[in-house]
Motif scaffolding. Sequence first.
Motif, PDB file in Angstrom:
ATOM      1  N   ALA A   1      35.391  21.326  40.786  1.00 19.24           N
ATOM      2  CA  ALA A   1      36.239  22.472  41.062  1.00 19.24           C
ATOM      3  C   ALA A   1      35.800  23.654  40.217  1.00 19.24           C
ATOM      4  CB  ALA A   1      37.689  22.126  40.764  1.00 19.24           C
ATOM      5  N   MET A   2      35.856  24.841  40.812  1.00 17.46           N
ATOM      6  CA  MET A   2      35.539  26.064  40.082  1.00 17.46           C
ATOM      7  C   MET A   2      36.782  26.592  39.387  1.00 17.46           C
ATOM      8  SD  MET A   2      33.137  28.268  42.647  1.00 17.46           S
ATOM      9  CE  MET A   2      31.472  27.755  43.066  1.00 17.46           C
ATOM     10  N   ASP A   3      36.588  27.387  38.335  1.00 18.30           N
ATOM     11  CA  ASP A   3      37.722  28.120  37.789  1.00 18.30           C
ATOM     12  C   ASP A   3      37.978  29.337  38.671  1.00 18.30           C
ATOM     13  OD1 ASP A   3      35.766  30.002  37.131  1.00 18.30           O
ATOM     14  OD2 ASP A   3      35.775  29.528  34.995  1.00 18.30           O
ATOM     15  N   ASN A   4      39.050  30.057  38.383  1.00 16.58           N
ATOM     16  CA  ASN A   4      39.427  31.186  39.235  1.00 16.58           C
ATOM     17  C   ASN A   4      38.350  32.264  39.281  1.00 16.58           C
ATOM     18  OD1 ASN A   4      41.798  29.957  39.872  1.00 16.58           O
ATOM     19  ND2 ASN A   4      43.101  31.242  38.582  1.00 16.58           N
ATOM     20  N   TYR A   5      37.650  32.458  38.170  1.00 12.90           N
ATOM     21  CA  TYR A   5      36.597  33.474  38.163  1.00 12.90           C
ATOM     22  C   TYR A   5      35.444  33.062  39.072  1.00 12.90           C
ATOM     23  CZ  TYR A   5      33.240  36.925  36.534  1.00 12.90           C
ATOM     24  OH  TYR A   5      32.336  37.953  36.487  1.00 12.90           O
TER      25      TYR A   5
ATOM     26  N   TYR B   1      36.553  33.723  42.600  1.00  9.18           N
ATOM     27  CA  TYR B   1      36.473  35.166  42.835  1.00  9.18           C
ATOM     28  C   TYR B   1      35.043  35.598  43.149  1.00  9.18           C
ATOM     29  CZ  TYR B   1      35.218  39.790  41.105  1.00  9.18           C
ATOM     30  OH  TYR B   1      34.634  41.021  40.956  1.00  9.18           O
ATOM     31  N   GLN B   2      34.065  35.096  42.388  1.00 13.25           N
ATOM     32  CA  GLN B   2      32.679  35.479  42.612  1.00 13.25           C
ATOM     33  C   GLN B   2      32.176  35.026  43.973  1.00 13.25           C
ATOM     34  OE1 GLN B   2      30.902  33.855  38.903  1.00 13.25           O
ATOM     35  NE2 GLN B   2      30.257  35.953  38.485  1.00 13.25           N
ATOM     36  N   VAL B   3      32.521  33.803  44.364  1.00  7.19           N
ATOM     37  CA  VAL B   3      32.102  33.297  45.673  1.00  7.19           C
ATOM     38  C   VAL B   3      32.635  34.189  46.785  1.00  7.19           C
ATOM     39  CG1 VAL B   3      32.446  31.425  47.330  1.00  7.19           C
ATOM     40  CG2 VAL B   3      31.794  30.901  44.983  1.00  7.19           C
ATOM     41  N   LEU B   4      33.917  34.520  46.713  1.00  6.90           N
ATOM     42  CA  LEU B   4      34.534  35.347  47.749  1.00  6.90           C
ATOM     43  C   LEU B   4      33.961  36.757  47.739  1.00  6.90           C
ATOM     44  CD1 LEU B   4      38.247  34.198  47.340  1.00  6.90           C
ATOM     45  CD2 LEU B   4      36.730  33.676  49.256  1.00  6.90           C
ATOM     46  N   ASP B   5      33.849  37.339  46.558  1.00  6.09           N
ATOM     47  CA  ASP B   5      33.400  38.722  46.426  1.00  6.09           C
ATOM     48  C   ASP B   5      31.964  38.911  46.914  1.00  6.09           C
ATOM     49  OD1 ASP B   5      33.941  41.454  45.356  1.00  6.09           O
ATOM     50  OD2 ASP B   5      32.287  40.949  44.006  1.00  6.09           O
ATOM     51  N   ARG B   6      31.120  37.917  46.716  1.00 10.14           N
ATOM     52  CA  ARG B   6      29.706  38.046  47.072  1.00 10.14           C
ATOM     53  C   ARG B   6      29.426  37.764  48.546  1.00 10.14           C
ATOM     54  NH1 ARG B   6      27.391  34.713  41.812  1.00 10.14           N
ATOM     55  NH2 ARG B   6      27.725  36.356  40.261  1.00 10.14           N
TER      56      ARG B   6
ATOM     57  N   ASP C   1      44.725  23.291  46.779  1.00 10.15           N
ATOM     58  CA  ASP C   1      44.640  24.714  46.473  1.00 10.15           C
ATOM     59  C   ASP C   1      43.609  25.389  47.375  1.00 10.15           C
ATOM     60  OD1 ASP C   1      46.510  24.580  44.404  1.00 10.15           O
ATOM     61  OD2 ASP C   1      44.982  24.070  42.919  1.00 10.15           O
ATOM     62  N   VAL C   2      43.967  26.555  47.910  1.00 13.71           N
ATOM     63  CA  VAL C   2      43.043  27.337  48.723  1.00 13.71           C
ATOM     64  C   VAL C   2      43.099  28.792  48.286  1.00 13.71           C
ATOM     65  CG1 VAL C   2      43.014  25.860  50.769  1.00 13.71           C
ATOM     66  CG2 VAL C   2      44.832  27.560  50.507  1.00 13.71           C
ATOM     67  N   TYR C   3      42.033  29.516  48.616  1.00 10.10           N
ATOM     68  CA  TYR C   3      41.894  30.906  48.191  1.00 10.10           C
ATOM     69  C   TYR C   3      41.310  31.715  49.350  1.00 10.10           C
ATOM     70  CZ  TYR C   3      42.163  28.423  43.750  1.00 10.10           C
ATOM     71  OH  TYR C   3      42.547  27.596  42.740  1.00 10.10           O
ATOM     72  N   GLY C   4      41.646  33.000  49.374  1.00  9.22           N
ATOM     73  CA  GLY C   4      41.133  33.849  50.442  1.00  9.22           C
ATOM     74  C   GLY C   4      40.947  35.276  49.965  1.00  9.22           C
TER      75      GLY C   4
ATOM     76  N   LEU D   1      38.705  31.465  54.066  1.00  9.49           N
ATOM     77  CA  LEU D   1      39.616  30.592  53.343  1.00  9.49           C
ATOM     78  C   LEU D   1      38.760  29.503  52.728  1.00  9.49           C
ATOM     79  CD1 LEU D   1      42.743  30.021  52.883  1.00  9.49           C
ATOM     80  CD2 LEU D   1      42.452  28.225  54.609  1.00  9.49           C
ATOM     81  N   VAL D   2      38.801  29.373  51.401  1.00 16.97           N
ATOM     82  CA  VAL D   2      37.926  28.427  50.707  1.00 16.97           C
ATOM     83  C   VAL D   2      38.753  27.441  49.903  1.00 16.97           C
ATOM     84  CG1 VAL D   2      36.091  30.159  50.555  1.00 16.97           C
ATOM     85  CG2 VAL D   2      37.633  29.820  48.605  1.00 16.97           C
TER      86      VAL D   2
END
Length: 289
Positions: free
Chosen positions: A20-24, A27-32, A160-163, A220-221
């Motif tokens: 698992a990645m940390d929040n940063y 963020y980098q995966v999504l931002d890039r 947990d998911v992020y977008g 959505l990751v």
Amino acid sequence: MKKILFSILLLSSLSSPSFAMDNYGIYQVLDRSIVRINIWKNFDTDDAWTVSGGSGVVINEIDGAYFILTNAHVILESFCFEIDQIEEDCENRTYDEDIVIAIDAPDTEFEYPVAYDDIMYWIGWDFAVIKVDMNDYIIEDQYHEFNPIKIGGDWYPLMDVYGAGFPSILGNYDKNYAEIIFCSGVVNTMFMDEDSLYQLGNYSIAHSCTLAGGMSGGPLVDEEGLLLGINGLTGLSELYSDDKGNLVEVDIAAARFNYAMDIWELYRLEILSLDDEAGHFNPDSIFYN
């Protein structure tokens, strides 16, 4: 068209999750990997303005040509879900020629118009793929390296998911270049039965990562930064008349729930389907070419 810089395929990499990645890291995966998709009127003039907009995510790169996954309803003037086609005699419709679709990212200096020949979508499935060939811009020194996202991951309830996306919300109103917004939540369920998928237009992943208009087509990751799905649907309500003729509003999909298209649906459409116009490994298919 130079823009004012605001701060802020198919399966390119099928990876087995390892940690698992940390929040940063998320963020980098999504931002890039995310891109902004703007629908322009009077593009490349002093009177240019955005008719609408959405989000997309880079899923592959081949010799400088990037493939961007988004929703069909982002890049079409009118997109018909199956329920629309049956009940409303809906018709898929592209934008007129005076409308320009262009993509960019938060850290790009230029944006890149998209040729209509470089767009494809699926009937009844809210997926679209855009091809942007950076080799067309090398001579103008406008080449930008986007970062394809890794695809994969298995869902489970409460994971947990992020977008991310470029929503039209307070802070982004009246701006041609919306700021990127991030969200986090959990998977609530996966709808798999035919009736549910019909109601939801084949959106199957229900989650609590808050969405707003303009985030359609965004990724959505999972907690390893792997692409699970493409966001594009949020809670709705409808009106009906009771037996006394009074209008009653019914919340048919609570606003706190949002929905994504399962990325594996695209895999099944393009690789496993035996239809004439499907099959990523079929050299005669539309997608392959």
